[in-house]
Scaffold this active site. Sequence first.
Site, mmCIF file in Angstrom:
data_model
loop_
_atom_site.group_PDB
_atom_site.id
_atom_site.type_symbol
_atom_site.label_atom_id
_atom_site.label_comp_id
_atom_site.label_asym_id
_atom_site.label_seq_id
_atom_site.Cartn_x
_atom_site.Cartn_y
_atom_site.Cartn_z
ATOM 1 N N HIS A 141 1.713 10.817 -1.776
ATOM 2 C CA HIS A 141 0.626 10.351 -0.205
ATOM 3 C C HIS A 141 -0.653 11.584 -0.268
ATOM 4 O O HIS A 141 -0.718 12.189 0.922
ATOM 5 C CB HIS A 141 1.496 10.200 0.701
ATOM 6 C CG HIS A 141 0.576 9.755 1.868
ATOM 7 N ND1 HIS A 141 0.796 8.589 2.652
ATOM 8 C CD2 HIS A 141 -1.054 9.565 2.400
ATOM 9 C CE1 HIS A 141 -0.131 8.030 3.780
ATOM 10 N NE2 HIS A 141 -1.088 8.560 3.332
ATOM 11 N N HIS A 170 0.704 -0.982 0.457
ATOM 12 C CA HIS A 170 0.054 -0.020 -0.286
ATOM 13 C C HIS A 170 0.891 0.774 0.249
ATOM 14 O O HIS A 170 1.942 1.696 1.073
ATOM 15 C CB HIS A 170 -0.634 0.009 1.225
ATOM 16 C CG HIS A 170 -1.563 1.128 1.244
ATOM 17 N ND1 HIS A 170 -1.415 1.925 3.167
ATOM 18 C CD2 HIS A 170 -2.285 1.928 1.235
ATOM 19 C CE1 HIS A 170 -2.178 2.970 2.606
ATOM 20 N NE2 HIS A 170 -2.869 2.852 1.908
#
Length: 349
Positions: free
Chosen positions: A90, A44
């Site tokens: 992110h 992830h």
Amino acid sequence: MKVTSIVAFSITLLASVVDSQKACNGYAEFCDKLYSEIAYVTTHNSYAAGKQPAANQNFNVSTQLKDGVRGLMLDSIYPDDNPNEMHLCHGNCRLFDAGSAVDTLTTIAGWLNENPNEVVTIIWENTAKVPTSAFNDVYTQSGLDKFGHVQGVGKGWPSLAKMIDSGKRLVNFINPPSDGSIPWLMSEFDYVFETPFENEDPNGWQCTIDRPKGKEQPLYVLNHFLYNNFLPSDNQIQLPQPGLANVTNSASLADHAKKCQQTFNKIPNFIAVDFYDKGGNDGQNVFSIAADLNSVKYNQTPLGDGTTNNNNGSNNEKAKSAAQPNGGLRNVYTLIGLASVGTYVMFVL
Ligand SMILES: *[C@@H]1O[C@H](CO)[C@@H](O)[C@H](O)[C@H]1NC(C)=O
Ligand SMILES: *[C@@H]1O[C@H](CO)[C@@H](O)[C@H](O)[C@H]1NC(C)=O
Ligand SMILES: *[C@@H]1O[C@H](CO)[C@@H](O)[C@H](O)[C@H]1NC(C)=O
């Protein structure tokens, strides 16, 4: 018997010997399996590696690939101060900016070139809606475009061996969908569904279809990573939980995967974790759990940069001696093959 037919026979035999030594994604057992029948260790936010609080991984993408990660989750964004260069960030580039997408994609292309028997998947989160043409640009610049596999919606997937033989060894999914102008940049939710990804409860792992809403697809992502709100009652800034990775990535993960396997009557394809190198003191980690789901033997190898302990302190020296290089077996096969050819030729002559 004519010499030509002996030669032809020998070549056939040798070819079958060569074929039998081939491993696909590390296992001979995978070669005949369909792409859709395999569980892939997936990171992830693969690019978000480091020691920062927002980092999801301890090690970078090249180390991940070396360690056996075969699914990469990437986020595309144009940073505010550079509206022309696609970055991997992110959510917000001020929180975590892993730099130009071309750099990471070039690393992946280099690795694929050096590892011709490997199939890799990239899952793009393109919530920033970077235009499709930019993906074409970064894939072309990094030399990744040539690997792109094209899969018809609703069609059966090829075996890993077929994908490897074709050279189309990179599967690319994207969400939200691209404009459709790149055939290998495929709309994720036409092929894949995902279990919920916003998990804050270490005991709250679900086997429900979160995205696309209620629509089951042939492949699925098992999201198994833990977030915590930076501020209570504020879910704007969520931070990964490295301190709990040994718990999250061991029995908890195995149980979640088994439960979802029962619920959906198939194994998860993408086991998405944070801190992939961390396992539990029960000896389990994401690689052993994936091997279990795939019904193959887990070949323990040192993870990361070889200096850290991966779980409870069972250290890498031990892991090193437990690792089984395949070279020995391969040589035995080759010898048996050559010996058979020799015997056969002597017999005929
Ligand atoms: C995780 O680590 C903590 C201490 O760091 C330890 O107490 C606990 O037993 C570990 N759990 C697992 C499953 O490895
Ligand atoms: C660490 O895990 C291994 C299994 O990988 C186990 O044999 C060993 O007892 C564990 N050590 C500690 C200190 O928990
Ligand atoms: C990735 O990390 C390893 C050490 O873990 C380092 O040797 C390597 O240079 C790094 N690669 C890139 C592309 O940063």
